[in-house]
Design an enzyme around this catalytic site. Structure first.
Site, PDB file in Angstrom:
ATOM      1  N   SER A  68     -63.253 -18.043  55.577  1.00 40.13           N
ATOM      2  CA  SER A  68     -62.584 -17.179  56.570  1.00 40.13           C
ATOM      3  C   SER A  68     -62.517 -17.875  57.918  1.00 40.13           C
ATOM      4  CB  SER A  68     -63.350 -15.861  56.717  1.00 40.13           C
ATOM      5  OG  SER A  68     -63.629 -15.323  55.454  1.00 40.13           O
TER       6      SER A  68
ATOM      7  N   ASP B 259     -74.788 -15.971  51.627  1.00 37.95           N
ATOM      8  CA  ASP B 259     -75.216 -17.323  51.245  1.00 37.95           C
ATOM      9  C   ASP B 259     -75.922 -18.084  52.381  1.00 37.95           C
ATOM     10  OD1 ASP B 259     -73.926 -16.690  48.917  1.00 37.95           O
ATOM     11  OD2 ASP B 259     -72.123 -17.843  49.377  1.00 37.95           O
TER      12      ASP B 259
ATOM     13  N   ARG C 133     -74.136 -19.429  45.954  1.00 36.88           N
ATOM     14  CA  ARG C 133     -73.150 -20.498  45.712  1.00 36.88           C
ATOM     15  C   ARG C 133     -73.829 -21.853  45.802  1.00 36.88           C
ATOM     16  NH1 ARG C 133     -67.483 -19.668  45.872  1.00 36.88           N
ATOM     17  NH2 ARG C 133     -67.717 -17.705  46.914  1.00 36.88           N
TER      18      ARG C 133
ATOM     19  N   GLU D 294     -78.476 -19.993  42.323  1.00 37.63           N
ATOM     20  CA  GLU D 294     -77.262 -20.056  41.502  1.00 37.63           C
ATOM     21  C   GLU D 294     -76.677 -21.475  41.466  1.00 37.63           C
ATOM     22  OE1 GLU D 294     -74.179 -17.979  43.627  1.00 37.63           O
ATOM     23  OE2 GLU D 294     -72.801 -18.002  41.946  1.00 37.63           O
TER      24      GLU D 294
ATOM     25  N   HIS E 129     -74.570  -9.818  41.502  1.00 41.35           N
ATOM     26  CA  HIS E 129     -73.944  -9.073  42.599  1.00 41.35           C
ATOM     27  C   HIS E 129     -74.811  -7.943  43.143  1.00 41.35           C
ATOM     28  CE1 HIS E 129     -70.416 -11.210  41.072  1.00 41.35           C
ATOM     29  NE2 HIS E 129     -69.887 -10.995  42.263  1.00 41.35           N
ATOM     30  N   VAL E 130     -75.878  -7.575  42.424  1.00 39.46           N
ATOM     31  CA  VAL E 130     -76.789  -6.530  42.924  1.00 39.46           C
ATOM     32  C   VAL E 130     -77.235  -6.879  44.354  1.00 39.46           C
ATOM     33  CG1 VAL E 130     -79.157  -5.656  42.635  1.00 39.46           C
ATOM     34  CG2 VAL E 130     -77.651  -5.849  40.664  1.00 39.46           C
TER      35      VAL E 130
END
Ligand code: F6P
Length: 363
Positions: free
Chosen positions: A115, A138, A182, A239, A272-273
């Site tokens: 963004s 993140d 990520r 992740e 996603h929790v």
């Protein structure tokens, strides 16, 4: 007539609604109305704007009741997108035209590093000042010690790990818990300290698949061995470590030969929790302070900058808030790149800190 537009872009993060609330309120306190842009940069291209203010009984601009009521909630009331169309210059020119059509004199973009890159690109198409507010669980955005959403996500991770630890201790189990992030291992590192995990696997310290599995096996065997005699082993995996959690669990189970031992190994991917849920106190506080500085910046005509929670740095411009500076997006993007490729002193400090306490983590 001055008017501000606000949008949320990229992955949602707790604190985005609090930032929308702050922007709308601070702008209203200057007598300036705010437009909400639906679904991030896609909505900017499509002219999907809606007013975020009403007139109070005295006829002055005041935030919609929805903005007040939902300010602490997770997600974003404006919706978000990872806009592919915005990469196209012609689409950005359409977005710039929408700003003109709506007589927008300042834009505030709440989002992650993609963004922020969008702000820099759109600035080439318009003279309207655009200011970014960093928001991403993140914590991979350069020049801000923390982005909106990080603190709330960490609270969720800590709670989940505490719950998992109850089960682990009751059943003599090792758990590998994967957290989002990520390419950034920040959530994993910070959560490992906060939950007294036994080890952390993070992309900032790259290992081959075999090395990852070896270190997990060693950690579990040592922790459950006679010298440590633990009842719980908790390993937090980021992740961004490119070995799937289920694969680590299967392989470690095979190597340890769990038939002959009195413990077992499980994996949980929080996914996603971690990105949802109400914003924590700190995220709401940061959102309020970022929001104020962002509105003041656009009203003063500053653009192509991001609010950053940072002190003791040479870069950037001071603001009315001692802890918050305005950084040129170009500098933010450069620092983001080095955060991710590990050349930034910030990522090196994080890794050094983890390495320094690694022995303690395992105790
Ligand atoms: O950037 C936030 C984040 O939640 C990352 O941690 C994760 O890798 C990614 O977004 C997931 O994206 P999506 O919700 O599009 O699957």
């Amino acid at each position: 007539m001055t008017a501000i537009a606000v949008l949320t872009s990229g992955g949602d993060a707790p604190g985005m609604n609090a930032a929308i609330r702050a922007v709308t309120k601070v702008a209203a306190s200057h007598g300036v109305p705010t437009w909400g842009v639906e679904k991030g940069y896609d909505g900017l291209i499509d002219g999907d704007f809606r007013p975020l203010i009403r007139r109070n009984k005295a006829g002055e601009p005041a935030p919609l009741r929805e903005i007040e009521a939902e300010g602490g909630e997770g997600g974003t009331i404006l919706g978000s997108s990872r806009s592919k169309r915005f990469y196209d210059r012609a689409a950005r020119a359409v977005a710039a035209q929408q700003l003109e059509d709506y007589s927008i004199t300042g834009v505030i973009v709440i989002g992650g590093n993609g963004s922020m890159a969008g702000i820099h690109a759109l600035t080439e198409e318009t003279d309207v000042p655009i200011v970014g507010i960093p928001a991403s669980i993140d914590n991979d955005i350069g020049l801000t010690r923390e982005a909106l959403g990080v603190d709330s996500a960490l609270n969720t991770i800590v709670e989940a790990c505490d719950n998992i630890s109850d089960t682990a201790r009751s059943h003599h189990r090792a758990f590998i818990v994967e957290v989002m992030g990520r390419q950034s291992g920040y959530l994993a590192m910070a959560a490992a300290v906060a939950t007294a995990a036994d080890a952390v696997l993070m992309p900032e310290r790259p290992h081959t698949r075999d090395e990852v599995i070896d270190s997990v096996v060693k950690c579990i065997e040592t922790s459950f061995g006679a010298a440590r005699d633990k009842t719980r082993v908790l390993i937090i995996k980021a992740e961004g470590v490119p070995v799937p959690t289920h694969e680590i669990v299967e392989e470690a189970t095979k190597r340890i030969g769990l038939d002959s031992s009195d413990y077992d190994i499980r994996g949980t991917v929080l996914g996603h929790v971690v990105r949802g849920g109400d914003a924590s106190f700190r995220d709401r506080l940061l959102a309020g302070r970022f929001g104020r500085v962002a509105v003041e910046a656009v009203l003063d005509g500053y653009g192509d900058v991001m609010t950053g929670w940072n002190i003791g740095v040479e870069l950037g411009r001071p603001t009315t808030d001692d802890w918050i500076r305005l950084f040129d997006i170009e500098d933010v993007l450069a620092e983001t790149e080095s955060l991710l490729d590990g050349t930034s002193s910030v990522s090196q400090d994080r890794v050094a800190r983890m390495e320094a306490i690694q022995g303690v983590l395992a105790l």
